[in-house]
Each structure stands twice: as C-alpha cells, then as structure tokens.
Design an enzyme around this catalytic site. Structure first.
Site, PDB file in Angstrom:
ATOM      1  N   CYS A  47       0.869  -1.180   0.000  1.00 61.32           N
ATOM      2  CA  CYS A  47       0.000   0.000   0.000  1.00 61.32           C
ATOM      3  C   CYS A  47       0.897   1.217   0.000  1.00 61.32           C
ATOM      4  O   CYS A  47       0.465   2.327  -0.306  1.00 61.32           O
ATOM      5  CB  CYS A  47      -0.986   0.014   1.164  1.00 61.32           C
ATOM      6  N   ASP A  66       2.592   2.768   2.368  1.00 63.62           N
ATOM      7  CA  ASP A  66       2.691   3.705   3.474  1.00 63.62           C
ATOM      8  C   ASP A  66       3.830   3.334   4.417  1.00 63.62           C
ATOM      9  O   ASP A  66       4.004   2.165   4.758  1.00 63.62           O
ATOM     10  CB  ASP A  66       1.362   3.770   4.224  1.00 63.62           C
ATOM     11  N   CYS A 119      -4.731   1.483   8.700  1.00 68.02           N
ATOM     12  CA  CYS A 119      -3.717   2.539   8.753  1.00 68.02           C
ATOM     13  C   CYS A 119      -3.278   2.775  10.206  1.00 68.02           C
ATOM     14  O   CYS A 119      -2.118   3.104  10.470  1.00 68.02           O
ATOM     15  CB  CYS A 119      -4.247   3.847   8.183  1.00 68.02           C
TER      16      CYS A 119
HETATM   17  S1  FES Z   1      -4.045   3.206   3.176  1.00 69.54           S
HETATM   18 FE1  FES Z   1      -2.300   2.154   3.867  1.00 69.54          FE
HETATM   19  S2  FES Z   1      -1.858   3.346   5.638  1.00 69.54           S
HETATM   20 FE2  FES Z   1      -3.645   4.308   4.949  1.00 69.54          FE
END
Ligand code: FES
Ligand code: PLP
Ligand code: PLP
Ligand code: FES
Lengths: 144, 385, 385, 144
Positions: free
Chosen positions: D35, D37, D106
């Site tokens: 993703c 992040d 998240c």
């Molecule tokens: S979508 Fe992966 S941390 Fe928010």
C-alpha cells in the site's frame, strides 16, 4: 398516435364498408385463432360482368386489421373479380402509407379475405378455379 | 379530457422526486467513489437514499443494492440465488406462471444452463396459495420466486404465508415487488422475504432506478462487473439524481400509503362495478385482494388494440394484454394462466390508477367505454354469430 | 476558488442535457412500450435519441442499444462476443492490462467460465500497438477488446489500425470508448469497430445511461432478461429522460468537439509543463497522443490520498491512482502496467479538465501544487533518505 | 470531507510532532511496501524515569496514516515507555473519533511504529524484552 400513419388512423376511425351483405354472392372468413383476429368479407357480384358491385366487412382485430379491411374493400369495390384477385397485401399497405413492421402480417388477412370471398362465390356458382386460389397453407398464420 | 390510467406501465414523476433530483444534476454532481468534497457530498446523498429504502422496508442499509430498474433487480436476485443453490447442488426453482418476463425469461435462461424450474398454476382468482408453494418445494429446491402483486391483474399474493413456508423449508424466497412497492406495506422481516425487487418509476420515482433487497448472508452475484460500487455487487457509476429521486418518491409513497389506498379503492371499485355491468364482461383477478389502483376486465368479442386506440382518441391512456398490442402473437401469458381462452384474453383492458387520478375521470371513462365496446362488437364477425 | 478537475470520474450535467430531460419528467412521461399517445410520444423521443447516437457514430439506429451505463455496455459487449465465439469453438480473447475494471472483471468472470484471456502489456508511452494485437491473435481468438482512451492516463489507442488487424483476422473488435466518446471523433465504419461502449456522464450527460453500439450481424446476448425493449436485447423500462439527456449531451459534445479540444489542449499542456517542472515528477502516458483534458503525473515521495485531501482543502477536486484512495491495497493497475514501481505509482495525480474549466483555474492549480508537494515530501521518511 | 471525522482532518491538516529528532534514543520505521505507506517514529527517553520526553514522526502515507501518526505521538508524549507500549491501534482510532472501515488498517501502522521505536531504544541500550515486543509476523501487512 405515431404508431400508425394518418391514413391508417383514418381508415381505423372511419372504416369504409363496415357491415354485412345479407344477400351476398360470396362470403369469405379468414383468421388466426392465436392472435385472435378474424375478418369476414361479403361481396356482391354482377354475374354478367363479373364486377364486384358491393362489398362489406366485419373484423375482429387490431387497428391495422380494421384499417386494412377497410382499405381492401375500397380497392376492390367496382372492380372485376379478376382484378380484385390481383390485390396483394403489399398494395393494401402501400395504399395506407405503410404499417409498422410487426403489423405487416395484419394486411395479409385482408388479401386472404378477398380471395376467400371470391372462392366462395366460385364455389356457389360452380365456377372452376386453379390451385392458386386454393386456401394457402400458411393463411392461418397470416405471415408469421 | 386527458386521462392517464396506465400507472402500472409507468407513472408521472412526482414533484417531490423531481425536487430531490434537481440539486444532483448540476450542483452535487460528483462521483461518490471520489475522495474530494464533491464526491463525498454525492456519497452522503447515496447513503441517505439507501437509508430511506432500508427504513421503509424494515431492512438494514447494507441489505439495499441499487440497480438500473426492476428487471435488473429481478435478474440479479434469481441469478444470485441460483448460484448459491448450485454451490450446494440444488438446482430447482419454484415460481409461477404469471411472473413478469424479467423473471420468466431469466428462469428460461437458467433452464438452458441446467436448472429445473417448476411454474405454479394460477388459480382462477389470481392468487397463488402457500400450499401450492409447499407442495412444489423439493429437497433440491434452492429458490422460490413469487411476485408480490401481479402487474396485469393486480392480485396480491400471500407473501407472508409463502415466506413462512420457504423459511421452514430452508429455501430462499424472492419476491418481485415492483408493482407492490409504494402501494402496499412491505416489511421484509415480518414477511420473511430474502430477496426483493422494486422499481422507482412505478411509484412516481424516476425511470432507470431499481432496488434489490438481499437479506444479510445472501450473497449477491454481480450481474454487471466493474468497479467497487455497491460493495462490489454492482459495477457502474451510481445514478445519484435518480437514486435520490427514487428515495424521495418511496418515502412519500410509504408515508401516504394508507391515504392513497383509501382514496383509490372506491375509484377502483366504482370502475369495476361500472365495467362489469357491460354484458359479457368479466373481472380478471380477485375483486378484493388486488392493488388499490388496478382494474382489469375482459370484454368478450372485442380486440384489445382497437379498444385502446379508440380510448386514446377519447384521451384515455390504458393498456391491454392483447397480442396485437405487442410484438408477439400470444395474448397475455397472465390472462392465459388465469384460464381465459385466447379470444377472451384478447379483449382485455387494464386501467391502473394513481392518486393523481380524479373521480371525474372515472365518470368520464364509464361514460365513454360502453359505446366503444358496442361499436367494436357491432363490427365483429365473432360477436354477431 | 472551487475547481472541479475530475471530469474523467464524472462531469457536471450540461444545460443542454438538462433542458432535453426536463419535459420527460412530468409531461412526456409515458412508457415507450405503450400504445397510447403518452407512450408513443415517449417512443418518438427514444427513436430520436437513438438517431442522434447513430448519426454521430456513423452507425445505423438499429445498431444502438441503450444500457444503464458504460459498465453494463462493456459487460454485454464482452459476453455477447464471447457467446458468439463459443458457438464456433473459439474461446480466446485478447485485451490489455490497462482496461477499466468493467472489462477486466468481466474477462476474469469469462476465464472462470472456461475462456482464455491474453492481456497485452502496456508500452512505456501508454499506447498499445496494432502489431501487439496482431501477434496475440490466435486461430481460436473470438474477440479483441482495446479501450479507445485510457481513463487514468488518457492515452489514445490506434483504434483504426487495430480495427484493420481484427477485420483482416476475422475477429470481432470491441472498444471501450467511455473516455473517448464526445471528446475525440468516432466513426465506427472508418475504424472498423464491431462493438463500442460509451457512457453519457463522461460528456456532461446524465449518469446511468450508456450506449452499446453493435454492428449489424453481431448478435447481442441480453445481460438483463425481460420485456421486448431494445429489440429484445435489454429488458427494462427505458429511462427516457436520461436517454434524451444523453443524446442532447452527445450531440452538443460532438458539435463542439474541435472547439473544445482547441481550448483544452493548451490548458492541459500548460498544466503538464508546470507540474513536470516540479523536481522528480514524471508525466504518465504520451504527451501528445492523449485526451485533450487529461493530465496524469507521478510525484516521487508523495502519497496520493494525502495530496488529494490537501488539494481538496484548497478547493481543487482531483483524483489519484493511489491504493489509499481505494478499498484495495494495490495502487492503480494502469500505472503498474505502465511500469511505474509501487511507490511511484502511489504518488500519482490525475487532473481531468472539461470545457467548463477556465485558464485562471490552471494558474491557481500551478500556484498551489508545488507547495503541497514540498510539504508532503518534507513529512515523508522516504524522501529524506 | 465526510470520509474522515473532524478530528482526523484536524490531525491530518495540522499534524503534531512532525519532523525528526537528530539525537533520538530510539527510531522505529514500519511500513507496507504494497500500500506504500511508511511511518518513522523518533523517541527521546529519560533514562532515569523511562519517560518518553519527546517524540517526532515522518510519514509517507494516506490521510489517516498521517492523522494516526500525529495522534499516536500525542498519546505517548510524556508517558513512561511501559504505558506507551499499551497503546493500541484501537485507542488511536477512538481518540480520532473513528476511521472508515477500510482505513482501520492505517492505525495499526502507528501502533507498530511506537513499538518499533521502543524496541530500537531497548536494543541500543541492551535492555532485554520479551517476545511480545518482537516485530509482528503480520506487521508488514498492517492488518489486511
Ligand atoms: S491506506 Fe495504507 S496506511 Fe492508509
Ligand atoms: C474507460 C471506462 N470504462 C468504463 C467505465 C464505466 O462507466 P460507467 O461508470 O458509466 O458504468 C468508465 C468510467 O467509470 C471508464 O472510464
Ligand atoms: C412485476 C414487474 N416486474 C418487473 C418489472 C420491470 O421493471 P423495470 O421496467 O423497472 O425494469 C415490471 C415493470 O415493467 C413489473 O411490473
Ligand atoms: S395483430 Fe393480428 S391482425 Fe393485427
């Protein structure tokens, strides 16, 4: 109503030659039990000239069945039988400025009714006729 | 006088529905899948509309899927239940002979794919019994689909009883409530319905918006694959104006349901009395267990299309189950299922009223109709025999 | 300032479209299947709308089927061609890796049903070649489906060349023209396209209306079974207001196409120049062979959702292919297909303009964006490494 | 924006404790390459009291990744390590008045970042810790 031409609507709303001829010289009835439409045509024939002097119809049917009946009677009235027998459903449709595709079959009924009335007249008068005037195999389905 | 008496075919959009749609055209026009404010405003509208349907059907918002209409909802309901059945080796479906073509044609498609379908006969009063359903259910039955109210003859089916039979037998129960929704009360919990279809344009909502209710745990198979809209059950950018209009119309119809029925029922009954007073005329379907706005009669010796055209000439918009009004040569499968012979089914007339119809309109229809019937009978070679 | 720069997601309904819809809500509200005047007036509207699409696509009205949107049109096109292929024992389909999910997910469903699918790689410029298509076609190929213009990066595919390859190989050719229709000229004859999908809400028409063009002789399989609407190809009461709005919007878009492109292209190019001037920023897709309103860049070291939220705060509505903007964890399959690494694909920004955008808006976007990019990069543990 | 609560938007738009601590006693970085992040957390610890005297973060991530980083730093700043380790992602979510369902994952990142920073501090100072502080198997997937 956009479904039908103005001519069709005129003949539907004001059908010509509706009714019976009690002393008809020939009566033809054709129909299709499934779609349910039935047309009966009465003709009066001058034995000398073989001219159709009068014609009437009764129809149980849709708007275009009624309009084509009406138009067919107009087209054969006063005509010699030989000419009336040349009437095609296409001629009736053209005279009505067309019919929607799925309504073309209704016009076959009118053509068949004329032929059936003439056949009845021939039968009654023992006038022989060829196989081309015999009831069509598919007449019951009027074109489907 | 112009009279619209074909509300089972479609209805006029209500002012309420239009007012709910208007801001969505040029102001709140975002895509609800978008993250930005215009998109999220649209997403809020969508959620609110879902809430309205859930509340009025006694369902949970997550059980509401928006579709493009009643037909799509019917197709998806049947296909989803069939797929669930196949997983457990169950490939038999029970339905009725007088369902809408959206159901019947989907069932035919399923038959071609190996499912077996039993279509229940229709009793003379147009009301299927729960007992018929019970007898038809087999160990391999995966779905029962019985419409809530018939679209031609308006008869209301015993949905609660059928729901109980299905629940007891462990069979999914779908009802096509397209004609019923907004007109008669629907509580999916009380009725024990697992799947239900409705269509907004039948209750003064916009065309092109349907709802498929699916009870939690009843997994829907997407009919339209695509994005993740509608929790992955239906791809395609949502028609937010349409959905908002549908919700507003449904809310209004449900709120006014009792009042509308009270005002329609006497009009309907007056029409029925007046029409059946014409000789050789029969009412189709039970006189009492029918939608408050539905009148359907057969005039012997008359052909439906001609009747409609002559009524139209007088300003009356009505409908018929005659073969000649359709592309097919067969008259209404509903009237045939009801036992009417071809030639009688051919002479049917359906008048469907909404709360927008006025009592004077009934007077006018009753004034005009007998003359037209006589006129056509007089022209008919069948009648004078 | 409020700027809507997400016109590839959906557009604002035009005044022209709304004006075409309005009379259909409460005046011409009949069901086009009905025989009476209100129904026939609706049928005329429907026919006129069909005519508009046929004319602008250089097709015959009988080749136009209305659907509930681009997704449904895509689904039906693929399923129909697949069914035709299966009849001749051909079960191989060629498509590309960057199609819309309406195509990709339908292809996945077809794979589960026994079809074989080849997805072409995407060259770095985002333009698939006819040669790639030619090499992928096999004797058992029944369908090639290549989108007209990509919805994320806006690149326009060589449809005429691909059409020629398919025609020569005797393989049906479908193009998802949802992003192209109304923005670039489409002539199905010249392009030798057999099936084409479009969606009205991408050119200022209403949501919930799509068109499936199918060349004469290419039989469509109904996706939604039901009544005889759309010549039996699609059941369901037609959304006449929507269809009329769609036709009006398409007619307008086609009439103004050259002018709109002339006005949009410089805005687009100014945006591209301004954005790619930000260090470590790349344009996605060929700079010239792209839709006149599409800008798509990747900012290294930036995450898309944060960017969108900060832009939204400044009144700018945009889109991103970032995983975090969607339910899934994967960033845009389009950017991955284009060869962008995950972390770069993650920092994408799509700005899609329409003729309603003003030059001052471009100034404003270019004024605001560099600061936001720096801010996010400063916050990023990736960037300072 | 209706997607996120006002609290989330406040912490996203005005994140607390953004930045680096050049002389940090512990630094933890966690993330999910897929993703995309990534969160890095810096802590300053009072060796006597084991209190986290300062904390900063850098995040490459979505709105809720930034907001949860910010909230997590607020929640552990000035707290003894033992208490900071009790911070759950759920507590962060609650403190932010909730997150959309598909964004819950998240917040796991923030919880993991705190633990990773403490682990780094323990490692540097040869402070033993139990298996419950070891990197989680599924940390890379942060909850999917
Ligand atoms: S979508 Fe992966 S941390 Fe928010
Ligand atoms: C390329 C492409 N195909 C198909 C679709 C689906 O269209 P609709 O949302 O009208 O179903 C879209 C837009 O969402 C698109 O951009
Ligand atoms: C009982 C019933 N089911 C399904 C439908 C189909 O609904 P729609 O036209 O919205 O697809 C209709 C109406 O046409 C109906 O009356
Ligand atoms: S429909 Fe049968 S004669 Fe017209």
């Amino acid at each position: 109503m956009a479904l039908y031409s103005e001519k069709v609507m005129d003949h539907f709303q004001h059908p010509r030659n509706v009714g019976k001829l009690p002393d008809a010289d020939g009566v033809g009835e054709v129909g299709n039990a499934k779609c349910g439409d039935i047309m009966r045509m009465y003709i009066q024939v001058d034995p000398e000239t073989q001219v159709i002097t009068d014609v009437k119809f009764n129809t149980f049917g849709c708007g275009s069945a009624i309009a084509t009946s009406s138009m067919a009677t107009e087209l054969i009235k006063g005509k010699p039988i030989a000419e009336a027998l040349k009437l095609t459903n296409r001629a009736v449709v053209e005279a009505l400025d067309g019919l929607p595709t799925h309504k073309i079959h209704c016009s076959v009924l009118a053509e068949e009714a004329v032929r059936a009335a003439v056949r009845d007249y021939y039968d009654r008068n023992h006038i022989p006729y060829g196989p081309e005037l015999a009831p069509r195999e598919d007449a019951e389905d009027h074109g489907h | 006088m112009k009279i619209y008496a074909d509300n089972a075919a479609t209805t006029r959009l209500s002012d309420t529905a239009l007012a709910a749609m208007t801001p969505c055209f040029q102001e709140i026009y975002g895509n609800p899948s978008s993250l930005h404010t215009p998109g999220q405003l649209a997403a809020e509208k969508l959620a609110a509309a879902r809430e309205v349907f859930a509340r009025n059907l006694h369902a949970d918002p997550r059980e509401i899927t928006f579709t493009s209409g009643g037909s799509e909802a019917d197709n998806q309901a049947l296909r989803s239940a069939a797929a669930l059945g196949a997983k457990r080796g169950k490939r038999h479906i029970v339905s009725t002979k007088f369902e809408h073509h959206a159901v019947l044609h989907t069932l035919q498609a399923l038959e071609r794919e190996g499912y077996e379908v039993t279509l229940l006969d229709i009793p003379p009063d147009g009301v299927v019994t729960a007992e018929q359903v019970r007898s038809a259910i087999r160990p391999d039955t995966c779905l029962v689909s019985v419409m809530f109210a018939n679209n031609e003859i308006g008869t209301i089916q015993p949905i609660a009883e059928i729901g109980a039979v299905c629940r007891q037998a462990g069979v999914l129960f779908h009802t096509d409530a397209v004609q019923a929704a907004g007109h008669v009360p629907i509580d999916v919990e009380a009725l024990q319905v697992d799947l239900l279809s409705l269509s907004a344009h039948k209750f003064h909502g916009p065309k092109g918006v349907g709802v498929l209710y699916a009870r939690r745990g009843v997994a829907l198979t997407p009919l339209i694959h695509g994005g993740a809209q509608e929790r992955g059950k239906r791809g395609g950018t949502e028609d937010i104006p349409g959905i908002c209009g549908a919700a507003a119309a449904f809310d209004e119809a449900c709120a006014n349901m009792a009042r509308n029925a009270d005002c329609l029922t006497p009009l309907r009954d007056r029409l029925i009395a007046g029409l059946t007073a014409i000789p050789h005329t029969v009412l189709n379907g039970d006189a009492a267990r029918r939608l408050p706005g539905n009148v359907n009669v057969c005039f012997e010796g008359i052909e439906g299309e001609s009747l409609l055209l002559l009524l139209d000439e007088k300003g009356i918009a009505a409908s018929s189950g005659s073969a000649c009004t359709s592309g097919s040569l067969d008259p209404s499968h509903v009237l045939l299922a009801l036992g009417r012979p071809h030639e009688v089914a051919h002479g049917s007339l359906r008048l469907t009223l909404s709360e927008e119809n006025r009592p004077e309109e009934i007077d006018y229809i009753l004034e005009v109709l007998p003359g037209i019937v006589s006129y056509l009978r007089d022209m008919s070679p069948v009648w004078d025999e």
